[in-house]
Design a protein around this motif. Structure first.
Motif, PDB file in Angstrom:
ATOM      1  N   GLY A   1       0.816  -1.203   0.000  1.00 37.25           N
ATOM      2  CA  GLY A   1       0.000   0.000   0.000  1.00 37.25           C
ATOM      3  C   GLY A   1       0.852   1.256   0.000  1.00 37.25           C
ATOM      4  N   ASP A   2       0.240   2.352  -0.467  1.00 35.32           N
ATOM      5  CA  ASP A   2       0.947   3.631  -0.560  1.00 35.32           C
ATOM      6  C   ASP A   2       0.529   4.562   0.562  1.00 35.32           C
ATOM      7  OD1 ASP A   2       2.021   2.667  -2.926  1.00 35.32           O
ATOM      8  OD2 ASP A   2       0.508   3.639  -4.181  1.00 35.32           O
TER       9      ASP A   2
ATOM     10  N   GLN B   1      -4.757  -0.372   0.714  1.00 34.92           N
ATOM     11  CA  GLN B   1      -4.939  -1.243   1.866  1.00 34.92           C
ATOM     12  C   GLN B   1      -6.273  -1.024   2.572  1.00 34.92           C
ATOM     13  OE1 GLN B   1      -2.498  -3.799   2.992  1.00 34.92           O
ATOM     14  NE2 GLN B   1      -2.327  -3.365   0.804  1.00 34.92           N
ATOM     15  N   GLY B   2      -7.039  -0.022   2.159  1.00 34.73           N
ATOM     16  CA  GLY B   2      -8.316   0.249   2.805  1.00 34.73           C
ATOM     17  C   GLY B   2      -8.150   0.470   4.287  1.00 34.73           C
ATOM     18  N   ALA B   3      -7.342   1.474   4.647  1.00 38.09           N
ATOM     19  CA  ALA B   3      -7.000   1.638   6.055  1.00 38.09           C
ATOM     20  C   ALA B   3      -6.561   3.057   6.373  1.00 38.09           C
ATOM     21  CB  ALA B   3      -5.885   0.668   6.429  1.00 38.09           C
TER      22      ALA B   3
ATOM     23  N   VAL C   1     -10.935   0.626   6.534  1.00 36.80           N
ATOM     24  CA  VAL C   1     -11.876   1.455   5.780  1.00 36.80           C
ATOM     25  C   VAL C   1     -12.457   0.561   4.684  1.00 36.80           C
ATOM     26  CG1 VAL C   1     -12.118   3.462   4.278  1.00 36.80           C
ATOM     27  CG2 VAL C   1     -10.589   3.572   6.248  1.00 36.80           C
ATOM     28  N   PRO C   2     -13.776   0.592   4.445  1.00 31.57           N
ATOM     29  CA  PRO C   2     -14.390  -0.347   3.491  1.00 31.57           C
ATOM     30  C   PRO C   2     -14.239   0.046   2.023  1.00 31.57           C
ATOM     31  CG  PRO C   2     -16.088   0.972   4.504  1.00 31.57           C
ATOM     32  CD  PRO C   2     -14.796   1.352   5.189  1.00 31.57           C
ATOM     33  N   ALA C   3     -13.073   0.548   1.658  1.00 31.87           N
ATOM     34  CA  ALA C   3     -12.728   0.840   0.264  1.00 31.87           C
ATOM     35  C   ALA C   3     -11.213   0.752   0.171  1.00 31.87           C
ATOM     36  CB  ALA C   3     -13.211   2.224  -0.153  1.00 31.87           C
ATOM     37  N   SER C   4     -10.707  -0.008  -0.772  1.00 34.05           N
ATOM     38  CA  SER C   4      -9.272  -0.303  -0.788  1.00 34.05           C
ATOM     39  C   SER C   4      -8.413   0.931  -1.008  1.00 34.05           C
ATOM     40  CB  SER C   4      -8.961  -1.361  -1.846  1.00 34.05           C
ATOM     41  OG  SER C   4      -9.267  -0.882  -3.146  1.00 34.05           O
ATOM     42  N   GLN C   5      -8.892   1.859  -1.862  1.00 34.13           N
ATOM     43  CA  GLN C   5      -8.084   3.026  -2.173  1.00 34.13           C
ATOM     44  C   GLN C   5      -8.476   4.211  -1.283  1.00 34.13           C
ATOM     45  OE1 GLN C   5      -6.793   1.961  -6.750  1.00 34.13           O
ATOM     46  NE2 GLN C   5      -8.425   3.438  -6.476  1.00 34.13           N
ATOM     47  N   SER C   6      -8.252   4.044   0.030  1.00 30.51           N
ATOM     48  CA  SER C   6      -8.466   5.139   0.978  1.00 30.51           C
ATOM     49  C   SER C   6      -7.417   6.208   0.703  1.00 30.51           C
ATOM     50  CB  SER C   6      -8.361   4.617   2.410  1.00 30.51           C
ATOM     51  OG  SER C   6      -7.319   3.660   2.540  1.00 30.51           O
ATOM     52  N   SER C   7      -7.856   7.501   0.675  1.00 28.00           N
ATOM     53  CA  SER C   7      -6.953   8.526   0.160  1.00 28.00           C
ATOM     54  C   SER C   7      -6.561   9.633   1.130  1.00 28.00           C
ATOM     55  CB  SER C   7      -7.551   9.152  -1.103  1.00 28.00           C
ATOM     56  OG  SER C   7      -8.860   9.647  -0.862  1.00 28.00           O
ATOM     57  N   CYS C   8      -7.483  10.127   1.949  1.00 26.45           N
ATOM     58  CA  CYS C   8      -7.111  11.236   2.836  1.00 26.45           C
ATOM     59  C   CYS C   8      -8.123  11.402   3.961  1.00 26.45           C
ATOM     60  CB  CYS C   8      -7.022  12.540   2.036  1.00 26.45           C
ATOM     61  SG  CYS C   8      -6.187  13.890   2.909  1.00 26.45           S
ATOM     62  N   PRO C   9      -7.667  11.672   5.186  1.00 28.54           N
ATOM     63  CA  PRO C   9      -8.568  11.929   6.310  1.00 28.54           C
ATOM     64  C   PRO C   9      -8.697  13.420   6.620  1.00 28.54           C
ATOM     65  CG  PRO C   9      -6.402  11.361   7.142  1.00 28.54           C
ATOM     66  CD  PRO C   9      -6.276  11.487   5.638  1.00 28.54           C
TER      67      PRO C   9
ATOM     68  N   SER D   1     -12.014   8.289  -0.542  1.00 29.76           N
ATOM     69  CA  SER D   1     -11.465   7.138  -1.267  1.00 29.76           C
ATOM     70  C   SER D   1     -11.661   7.354  -2.763  1.00 29.76           C
ATOM     71  CB  SER D   1     -12.116   5.829  -0.805  1.00 29.76           C
ATOM     72  OG  SER D   1     -13.459   5.732  -1.251  1.00 29.76           O
ATOM     73  N   ALA D   2     -11.277   6.355  -3.579  1.00 30.34           N
ATOM     74  CA  ALA D   2     -11.289   6.524  -5.032  1.00 30.34           C
ATOM     75  C   ALA D   2     -11.491   5.193  -5.745  1.00 30.34           C
ATOM     76  CB  ALA D   2      -9.966   7.145  -5.491  1.00 30.34           C
ATOM     77  N   TRP D   3     -12.041   5.294  -6.986  1.00 29.60           N
ATOM     78  CA  TRP D   3     -12.080   4.102  -7.837  1.00 29.60           C
ATOM     79  C   TRP D   3     -11.168   4.273  -9.053  1.00 29.60           C
ATOM     80  CZ3 TRP D   3     -13.590   5.320 -12.700  1.00 29.60           C
ATOM     81  CH2 TRP D   3     -14.512   6.345 -12.904  1.00 29.60           C
ATOM     82  N   ALA D   4     -10.348   5.300  -9.051  1.00 27.79           N
ATOM     83  CA  ALA D   4      -9.435   5.556 -10.173  1.00 27.79           C
ATOM     84  C   ALA D   4      -8.592   4.323 -10.487  1.00 27.79           C
ATOM     85  CB  ALA D   4      -8.526   6.739  -9.848  1.00 27.79           C
ATOM     86  N   ASP D   5      -8.429   4.043 -11.782  1.00 26.63           N
ATOM     87  CA  ASP D   5      -7.574   2.954 -12.292  1.00 26.63           C
ATOM     88  C   ASP D   5      -8.125   1.560 -12.009  1.00 26.63           C
ATOM     89  OD1 ASP D   5      -5.737   4.890 -13.204  1.00 26.63           O
ATOM     90  OD2 ASP D   5      -4.813   4.979 -11.220  1.00 26.63           O
ATOM     91  N   MET D   6      -9.373   1.464 -11.576  1.00 26.62           N
ATOM     92  CA  MET D   6      -9.988   0.154 -11.375  1.00 26.62           C
ATOM     93  C   MET D   6     -10.764  -0.256 -12.619  1.00 26.62           C
ATOM     94  SD  MET D   6     -11.593   0.182  -7.527  1.00 26.62           S
ATOM     95  CE  MET D   6     -10.569   0.123  -6.060  1.00 26.62           C
ATOM     96  N   ASP D   7     -10.649  -1.509 -13.033  1.00 29.79           N
ATOM     97  CA  ASP D   7     -11.484  -2.012 -14.115  1.00 29.79           C
ATOM     98  C   ASP D   7     -12.822  -2.475 -13.537  1.00 29.79           C
ATOM     99  OD1 ASP D   7     -11.001  -4.513 -12.938  1.00 29.79           O
ATOM    100  OD2 ASP D   7      -9.499  -5.082 -14.441  1.00 29.79           O
ATOM    101  N   ASP D   8     -13.718  -2.945 -14.397  1.00 26.26           N
ATOM    102  CA  ASP D   8     -15.055  -3.336 -13.947  1.00 26.26           C
ATOM    103  C   ASP D   8     -15.008  -4.439 -12.895  1.00 26.26           C
ATOM    104  OD1 ASP D   8     -16.131  -1.494 -15.657  1.00 26.26           O
ATOM    105  OD2 ASP D   8     -16.638  -2.940 -17.234  1.00 26.26           O
TER     106      ASP D   8
END
Length: 294
Positions: free
Chosen positions: A198-199, A218-220, A236-244, A258-265
């Motif tokens: 995770g980043d 990491q959804g965290a 956090v219930p989304a893998s790409q958690s981005s900022c608090p 969070s984000a869905w960027a760069d996710m395929d279907d």
């Protein structure tokens, strides 16, 4: 690795954003603000009434800060703007850099009223970005050759800054002049997360000096002590958690974008809450962000 504490919070807003980022809270109005960077949207939600508005933006905005009760600072790929809250009118205030291929990313206001903000390539080109210090209309480049600037936050006394290049994943710390927000020495490694999945993404620092960091992929949300010890991880219930961001009348709640960027279907189907915004559901000893001084 620390043990992960299960999510006990709620969905703060169920709008699924391509790249939810840059959350902030204005205690004077009780409104939380955040960006959908790639969707060119600014979102606002009034905590008490639940009233929600979405503002179309003419650029890729990523940072918002209070100036005074009537105005906000907006940072975007087109530079710095003053936004009239009531009308939404945007007035160009200044530029960060002359790199059309770049956009703004993470940023935060220091107790002095100055701003730290990072830029990056639109497709995260290696070393394309930088981190800047903005004091009024004076822009100073602090760190160059940054790929994905993130985790910018400050200790409550204004004497320490934290930041990261998410492509490197080593959280850095540097001593500051609390009167200006400018570094007084060289940056050193605060926590080396380069060997962990995770980043390291956006962060806030609470009233006790604890750093709360969203862990992309990491959804965290991870918590670090001022000495760099990794203390806790909240799911956090989304893998790409981005900022608090700290929210609420007492700054005692934590919202997380969070984000869905760069996710395929397939990836989005497996991550149904991707892009939504969450309330972590715990009590924190947060603090309100300072206003930007023009």
């Amino acid at each position: 690795m620390v043990e992960t504490i299960a999510f006990s919070g709620s969905i703060f807003c169920d709008a699924a954003l391509q790249l939810g980022e840059g959350p902030a809270f204005d205690p004077a109005t009780g409104i939380a603000w955040w960006h959908n960077i790639k969707g060119k949207e600014l979102h606002e939600l009034h905590l008490e009434s639940g009233a929600k508005r979405v503002h179309a933006m003419p650029f890729l905005s990523s940072v918002i800060a209070v100036i005074d009760p009537e105005r906000q600072l907006i940072v975007s790929d087109d530079g710095l703007f003053v936004r009239e809250i009531k009308s939404g009118t945007l007035t160009k205030f200044g530029a960060l850099e002359d790199k059309p291929g770049n956009r703004s990313n993470d940023g935060r206001v220091h107790v002095s009223g100055s701003l730290w903000v990072g830029t990056m390539g639109r497709t995260a080109e290696k070393g394309a970005g930088a981190i800047y210090h903005v004091a009024g209309s004076t822009v100073t480049k602090l760190y160059d050759g940054v790929s994905i600037p993130n985790s910018i936050c400050f200790s409550p006394d204004g004497k320490t800054a934290y930041f990261v290049d998410s492509m490197v994943n080593r959280i850095m710390r540097v001593d500051l002049d609390p009167a200006t927000g400018l570094p007084t020495g060289d940056a050193t490694v605060f926590s080396d997360q380069s060997g962990n999945p995770g980043d390291v993404d956006g962060s806030v620092c609470d009233a006790d000096g604890l750093i709360w960091n969203a862990r992309w992929g990491q959804g965290a949300v991870d918590v670090y002590s001022p000495d760099g010890t990794w203390l806790k991880r909240y799911a956090v219930p989304a893998s790409q958690s981005s900022c608090p961001a700290f929210i609420g009348a007492k700054a005692d709640r934590l919202m997380v974008t969070s984000a869905w960027a760069d996710m395929d279907d397939e990836a989005r189907a497996a991550d149904p809450h991707a892009g939504k915004t969450f309330d972590l559901g715990i009590i924190v000893n947060g603090r309100f962000e300072p206003a930007f001084v023009l």
